[in-house]
Design an enzyme around this catalytic site. Structure first.
Site, mmCIF file in Angstrom:
data_model
loop_
_atom_site.group_PDB
_atom_site.id
_atom_site.type_symbol
_atom_site.label_atom_id
_atom_site.label_comp_id
_atom_site.label_asym_id
_atom_site.label_seq_id
_atom_site.Cartn_x
_atom_site.Cartn_y
_atom_site.Cartn_z
ATOM 1 N N HIS A 162 0.862 -1.177 0.000
ATOM 2 C CA HIS A 162 0.000 0.000 0.000
ATOM 3 C C HIS A 162 0.898 1.226 0.000
ATOM 4 O O HIS A 162 1.930 1.265 0.662
ATOM 5 C CB HIS A 162 -0.906 0.002 1.232
ATOM 6 C CG HIS A 162 -2.013 1.004 1.146
ATOM 7 N ND1 HIS A 162 -1.905 2.273 1.671
ATOM 8 C CD2 HIS A 162 -3.233 0.941 0.570
ATOM 9 C CE1 HIS A 162 -3.023 2.940 1.442
ATOM 10 N NE2 HIS A 162 -3.843 2.165 0.766
ATOM 11 N N HIS A 163 0.495 2.251 -0.776
ATOM 12 C CA HIS A 163 1.366 3.418 -0.963
ATOM 13 C C HIS A 163 1.633 4.156 0.350
ATOM 14 O O HIS A 163 2.594 4.922 0.463
ATOM 15 C CB HIS A 163 0.724 4.374 -1.971
ATOM 16 C CG HIS A 163 1.717 5.086 -2.841
ATOM 17 N ND1 HIS A 163 2.855 5.696 -2.346
ATOM 18 C CD2 HIS A 163 1.762 5.283 -4.186
ATOM 19 C CE1 HIS A 163 3.533 6.238 -3.331
ATOM 20 N NE2 HIS A 163 2.910 6.005 -4.462
ATOM 21 N N SER A 164 0.794 3.961 1.359
ATOM 22 C CA SER A 164 1.027 4.615 2.652
ATOM 23 C C SER A 164 2.297 4.107 3.331
ATOM 24 O O SER A 164 2.836 4.774 4.211
ATOM 25 C CB SER A 164 -0.179 4.390 3.576
ATOM 26 O OG SER A 164 -0.409 3.010 3.779
ATOM 27 N N ASN A 327 6.650 9.334 1.978
ATOM 28 C CA ASN A 327 6.278 9.680 0.611
ATOM 29 C C ASN A 327 6.822 11.067 0.304
ATOM 30 O O ASN A 327 6.153 12.075 0.521
ATOM 31 C CB ASN A 327 4.764 9.634 0.459
ATOM 32 C CG ASN A 327 4.236 8.217 0.334
ATOM 33 O OD1 ASN A 327 4.287 7.613 -0.735
ATOM 34 N ND2 ASN A 327 3.746 7.663 1.440
#
Length: 475
Positions: A162-164, A327
């Site tokens: 998951h991008h988190s 990120n």
């Protein structure tokens, strides 16, 4: 093809029906850490991004070897052994460490021994992964092992994050920290351009004015795009709701020497050469799709820039003392030249001119900090709406990731290729370009309702490289 099995709830944690609150969630607990604003944004319904990394291997896969090594590598990182828990009162989210059963995260594909087309099976399997999401009742990552021989490799694995958990650079570094050189089994791989990154430098009054002008123009166009400015409708432009549809992932490799030949002959960067080839390939594809030759269209890529001060491979921990994790990416809008050119080299020249303007501006840094500011002032929903509108109003996402220069192994398995990509984005088309050994991989993620013939698009990109290479040799 069988559907992807759902992930089981961790037995050591009791959850509510929707899995949003946990018995172990105690406000103010010392072991709890908040998610960053950027990580929190990736939990919004229309911004639910997943990063995948497809890896092909020259040797048969050993699931037990992968499991054993993941326990001693990935699970050393708090993000890979923690739940992401939401506080229903204020919408914030926190990392909460939990017990991890590695068997819940490693999925071994059930294979039919009589598969007629192994290549098509693997492609369909990976596409089917994009139809599912990882349950929030466990750490948000998994690994799919496909121990089946295809035309290129003996086995394939697909990491999904998951991008988190982090952006592509931090997650790629985690994967590469799990690899070693074939030539030196104790050494980490080497990445090209492993040096400090910094802001653009200005050396004169004129260059300073040019720098400020480029920044102002870029920011003005970014804000117009966030409000209303949309790309021309083409057979490559996605429709609303594209982020909720399944994706098709296709990997096409070309010769690194061919790209370098174009780079040297035209005195441009590696990125310029790749972008020029991509633009030429897009023109070929659209020219065959439309009755009128493509020209004067607004066709832009949202390009992704790494904002870290270094690109070095780090260890498995996430102390983030050097900004490795999180990120930390900015966006830049890059116009593409989609029109007929008598000289194929003009596509590379246009890419070079566009990239020079982008490098002489603060656009990526602005988009990163501006998004954080909007999140702080108005919350995650407004920040997501802003960025999502920018992504949707452009035609594609584009990213270039440097890969190892020498052959590597992962947990004793010799790696044939590395192909990172994403799904969940509001674009019908995403291209990642990654170098590995003597190859350059174009990793294409498409919405099949918009682009049903992905292999044809790959053929056009490959043919464009041949034409550009030929033109450099006759120029």
């Amino acid at each position: 093809m069988d559907s992807i099995p759902s992930l089981n709830t961790l037995g050591s944690i009791r959850t509510t029906k929707n899995g949003e609150t946990f018995e172990s969630f105690k406000k103010g607990a010392d072991h709890e850490q908040p998610l960053s604003p950027m990580a929190r944004m990736f939990h919004e319904p229309d911004f639910n991004f997943y990063i995948i990394c497809i890896m092909g291997f020259k040797t048969k896969l050993s699931p037990d070897v992968f499991k054993e090594n993941l326990v001693h590598t990935f699970l050393k990182n708090r993000r890979f052994s923690s739940l992401q828990v939401m506080d229903k009162e204020n919408g914030s989210m926190k990392w909460i460490p939990t017990h991890v059963n590695i068997d819940d995260h490693v999925i071994i594909a059930k294979l039919n021994p009589n598969i007629k087309s192994p290549d098509k099976f693997v492609e369909n399997y990976i596409s089917n992964i994009s139809r599912s999401h990882i349950e929030i009742t466990k750490p948000l990552w998994d690994l799919h092992l496909l121990d089946i021989k295809t035309s290129e490799v003996e086995g394939t694995c697909v990491f999904r994050f998951h991008h988190s958990l982090g952006d592509g650079i931090s997650l790629m570094n985690l994967l590469l920290a799990s690899t070693r050189k074939v030539s030196d089994p104790e050494a980490l791989p080497t990445l090209p351009g492993n040096k400090k990154l910094g802001a653009a430098k200005v050396a004169s009054l004129w260059s300073t004015l040019s720098f400020l002008w480029n920044t102002c123009v870029a920011l003005f166009m970014f804000m117009l795009t966030a409000v209303f400015l949309e790309d021309t409708k083409t057979p490559m432009k996605g429709s609303k709701g594209v982020e909720h549809r399944a994706r098709r992932f296709v990997v096409r490799s070309v010769s690194l020497d061919d790209i370098k030949l174009v780079k040297r002959a035209m005195n441009v960067t590696f990125n310029d050469a790749v972008l020029g080839v991509t633009q030429a390939g897009f023109y070929r594809y659209l020219d065959n799709k439309t009755t009128d030759s493509p020209h004067n269209m607004r066709f832009r890529a949202t390009t992704i820039f790494n904002l870290r001060s270094t690109t070095s491979i780090n260890d498995f921990t996430d102390t983030d003392t050097d900004g490795t994790w999180g990120n930390k990416i900015g966006y830049s809008l890059l116009p593409f030249n989609i029109r007929p050119n008598k000289d194929p080299l003009d596509y590379v020249r246009d890419a070079n001119a566009s990239m020079k303007r982008k490098k002489a501006s603060l656009e990526p840094m602005f988009t990163y900090y501006f998004t954080k500011l909007v999140h702080m002032l108005f919350g995650a929903k407004v920040a997501v709406k802003l960025i999502r509108k920018v992504l949707y109003n452009t035609t594609l996402l584009f990213s270039n990731v440097p890969g190892p220069q020498e052959e590597i192994t992962m947990f004793g398995h010799r790696v044939a290729y590395i192909a990172p990509s994403c799904y969940g984005q509001p674009n019908a088309l995403l291209i990642h370009v990654v170098s590995y050994m003597d190859k350059v991989m174009f990793v294409i993620s498409v919405d099949e309702e918009t682009i049903p013939d992905t292999h044809k698009l790959c053929d056009d990109i490959e043919e464009s490289l041949r034409n550009i290479k030929a033109s450099t040799q006759t120029a």
